[in-house]
Scaffold this motif. Structure first.
Motif, PDB file in Angstrom:
ATOM      1  N   THR A 233      22.127   5.519  36.243  1.00 53.15           N
ATOM      2  CA  THR A 233      21.087   4.817  35.496  1.00 53.15           C
ATOM      3  C   THR A 233      21.706   3.645  34.742  1.00 53.15           C
ATOM      4  OG1 THR A 233      21.306   6.062  33.418  1.00 53.15           O
ATOM      5  CG2 THR A 233      19.905   7.026  35.136  1.00 53.15           C
ATOM      6  N   ALA A 234      20.867   2.710  34.345  1.00 55.65           N
ATOM      7  CA  ALA A 234      21.345   1.549  33.586  1.00 55.65           C
ATOM      8  C   ALA A 234      21.945   1.981  32.261  1.00 55.65           C
ATOM      9  CB  ALA A 234      20.193   0.569  33.358  1.00 55.65           C
ATOM     10  N   PHE A 235      21.381   3.029  31.642  1.00 57.31           N
ATOM     11  CA  PHE A 235      21.916   3.497  30.364  1.00 57.31           C
ATOM     12  C   PHE A 235      23.334   4.029  30.534  1.00 57.31           C
ATOM     13  CE2 PHE A 235      22.904   6.923  27.428  1.00 57.31           C
ATOM     14  CZ  PHE A 235      22.772   6.263  26.212  1.00 57.31           C
ATOM     15  N   ASN A 244      28.727  -4.473  32.939  1.00 58.36           N
ATOM     16  CA  ASN A 244      27.897  -5.669  32.915  1.00 58.36           C
ATOM     17  C   ASN A 244      26.766  -5.455  33.914  1.00 58.36           C
ATOM     18  OD1 ASN A 244      29.683  -7.571  31.251  1.00 58.36           O
ATOM     19  ND2 ASN A 244      31.097  -6.849  32.825  1.00 58.36           N
ATOM     20  N   MET A 245      25.553  -5.426  33.423  1.00 56.60           N
ATOM     21  CA  MET A 245      24.411  -5.160  34.283  1.00 56.60           C
ATOM     22  C   MET A 245      23.878  -6.487  34.822  1.00 56.60           C
ATOM     23  SD  MET A 245      24.526  -1.969  34.225  1.00 56.60           S
ATOM     24  CE  MET A 245      23.061  -1.610  35.174  1.00 56.60           C
ATOM     25  N   VAL A 246      24.361  -6.860  35.989  1.00 54.69           N
ATOM     26  CA  VAL A 246      23.963  -8.123  36.605  1.00 54.69           C
ATOM     27  C   VAL A 246      22.588  -7.941  37.246  1.00 54.69           C
ATOM     28  CG1 VAL A 246      24.599  -9.934  38.233  1.00 54.69           C
ATOM     29  CG2 VAL A 246      26.389  -8.638  37.043  1.00 54.69           C
ATOM     30  N   LYS A 247      21.648  -8.802  36.887  1.00 54.36           N
ATOM     31  CA  LYS A 247      20.288  -8.705  37.402  1.00 54.36           C
ATOM     32  C   LYS A 247      20.160  -9.488  38.707  1.00 54.36           C
ATOM     33  CE  LYS A 247      18.477  -8.362  32.697  1.00 54.36           C
ATOM     34  NZ  LYS A 247      17.643  -9.004  31.655  1.00 54.36           N
ATOM     35  N   GLU A 277      15.973  -0.769  40.481  1.00 57.09           N
ATOM     36  CA  GLU A 277      15.718  -1.503  39.241  1.00 57.09           C
ATOM     37  C   GLU A 277      16.245  -2.937  39.310  1.00 57.09           C
ATOM     38  OE1 GLU A 277      16.612   0.529  35.519  1.00 57.09           O
ATOM     39  OE2 GLU A 277      16.761   2.415  36.628  1.00 57.09           O
ATOM     40  N   GLY A 278      16.939  -3.278  40.408  1.00 53.79           N
ATOM     41  CA  GLY A 278      17.443  -4.637  40.567  1.00 53.79           C
ATOM     42  C   GLY A 278      18.704  -4.923  39.785  1.00 53.79           C
ATOM     43  N   PHE A 279      19.611  -3.920  39.701  1.00 46.41           N
ATOM     44  CA  PHE A 279      20.860  -4.097  38.963  1.00 46.41           C
ATOM     45  C   PHE A 279      22.066  -3.892  39.872  1.00 46.41           C
ATOM     46  CE2 PHE A 279      18.283  -2.755  35.156  1.00 46.41           C
ATOM     47  CZ  PHE A 279      18.437  -3.929  34.449  1.00 46.41           C
ATOM     48  N   CYS A 280      23.129  -4.624  39.556  1.00 46.95           N
ATOM     49  CA  CYS A 280      24.448  -4.368  40.139  1.00 46.95           C
ATOM     50  C   CYS A 280      25.427  -4.231  38.981  1.00 46.95           C
ATOM     51  CB  CYS A 280      24.877  -5.510  41.054  1.00 46.95           C
ATOM     52  SG  CYS A 280      26.499  -5.233  41.825  1.00 46.95           S
ATOM     53  N   PRO A 281      25.918  -3.006  38.685  1.00 46.79           N
ATOM     54  CA  PRO A 281      26.837  -2.817  37.566  1.00 46.79           C
ATOM     55  C   PRO A 281      28.256  -3.254  37.926  1.00 46.79           C
ATOM     56  CG  PRO A 281      26.415  -0.717  38.642  1.00 46.79           C
ATOM     57  CD  PRO A 281      25.561  -1.738  39.347  1.00 46.79           C
TER      58      PRO A 281
END
Length: 353
Positions: A233-235, A244-247, A277-281
């Motif tokens: 998850t993003a959290f 870094n949560m790249v959108k 969710e459209g994220f790349c950590p």
């Protein structure tokens, strides 16, 4: 073994825990990790028997110990507890603190009750306090007080050891020393440890399993390595290791950053939930940084922090701020410099199209 089945806890209209399901095995070191107010201390109090759940059940070794209609009190559970504030009695010596649970814990072995002096000496030697048995808490340092609290908890050899942020009152060096001590004692006692903390470093360093909590819910359960390298998850990605949560957008297994639509990145093992969710950590240490002539994303250095073995940068890329960690042997940059960023690992390099 400890099992929680759909455990919830409400205080009036506020729900502190939402339908928690969790299993902790014998001899396992489980860290409950999360920010203040996430429900981790409430969970520990339920395990200790200080209160009953609003709904759900808690079982220990197959026996029901807590439900909405039933509560086995702490003194009838084979548990030990270490508190954040040490909770030592000022009028009792170190010896008195250790002998107290041996006298009153219902699960103390008969042979130890017959020779409590020998058991106390063994436990004090285990925590390195055998020469301080006659001292009072006022005569002890913070680290020594924490060792007394730990010794008191393990003296009757409980099946379950509950620890509520036990190192937060200590300075950095003592915390590092006590981490090692707690790991050693865990190996020797083979107790099931449930360790509540907001410190991700403690959880990653000591635990066999980490339970990441947020707003009364479990976000992810896994080994320290899985939690760090495969956040779901993003959290979890942002709380553990400060990803870094790249959108951007995922299409056919490749990621396109929103701010840089002319680039695509390969899949580096990102969880499906984050893709949706459209994220790349990207971890701070996964970035390679070069001057503005290099290939990659262009950004401006906002801050520089020297951390001994690393230099920590905050880079503004378009309207986003990313954290980048670089070795002290890398080229140094100053606030205001324009730099280029690329993913460090060869198999994770951005593909320019």
């Amino acid at each position: 073994m400890i099992q929680l089945h759909d455990v919830s806890k409400q205080y009036g209209s506020f729900t502190a825990l939402h339908s928690v399901n969790l299993t902790m095995k014998h001899g396992e070191f489980t860290a409950i990790l999360g920010p203040s107010g996430c429900g981790k201390t409430t969970l520990l109090k339920l395990l200790a028997g200080f209160m009953e759940p609003t709904s759900g059940e808690i079982q220990m070794d197959g026996s029901l110990v807590a439900s909405k209609h039933q509560l086995i009190p702490p003194e009838k559970r084979n548990i030990g507890m270490v508190f954040q504030s040490f909770a030592l009695w000022p009028h009792m010596t170190v010896y008195d603190h250790i002998v107290f649970p041996l006298r009153h814990h219902r699960h103390t072995q008969d042979e130890w009750k017959k020779d409590m002096v020998a058991r106390v000496q063994h436990v004090l030697k285990m925590v390195g306090l055998d020469q301080l048995f006659d001292r009072y808490p006022s005569e002890l340092s913070g680290g020594q007080k924490q060792r007394v609290a730990l010794a008191r908890a393990i003296a009757p050899l409980p099946d379950i050891l509950l620890m509520d942020e036990p190192l937060s009152a200590l300075d950095v060096e003592l915390r590092m020393d006590m981490r090692t001590e707690i790991q050693r004692i865990h190996r020797e006692t083979k107790a099931c440890i449930v360790y509540v903390t907001h410190d991700q470093g403690e959880a990653l360093a000591m635990a066999d399993k980490i339970v990441v909590m947020n707003k009364g819910k479990i976000e992810q359960i896994g080994s320290p390595e899985d939690i760090y390298t495969k956040p779901e998850t993003a959290f979890v990605a942002s709380f553990v290791g400060k990803c870094n949560m790249v959108k951007g957008k995922w299409e056919e297994g490749r990621f396109t950053p929103r701010a840089f639509p002319w680039e695509t990145w390969p899949d580096i093992g990102v969880a499906e939930s984050l893709k949706q969710e459209g994220f790349c950590p990207v971890r701070p240490e996964q970035w390679a940084m070069a001057d503005e002539s290099g290939e990659g994303l262009k950004g401006t250095v906002l801050s520089v922090q020297y951390q001994g073995k690393e230099v920590h940068y905050v880079i503004e890329v378009e309207e986003e701020k990313w954290t980048v960690h670089q070795s002290i042997f890398s080229r140094r940059y100053q606030a205001g410099d324009t730099v280029s960023l690329a993913v460090k690992a060869a198999e994770q390099q951005p593909v320019f199209v």
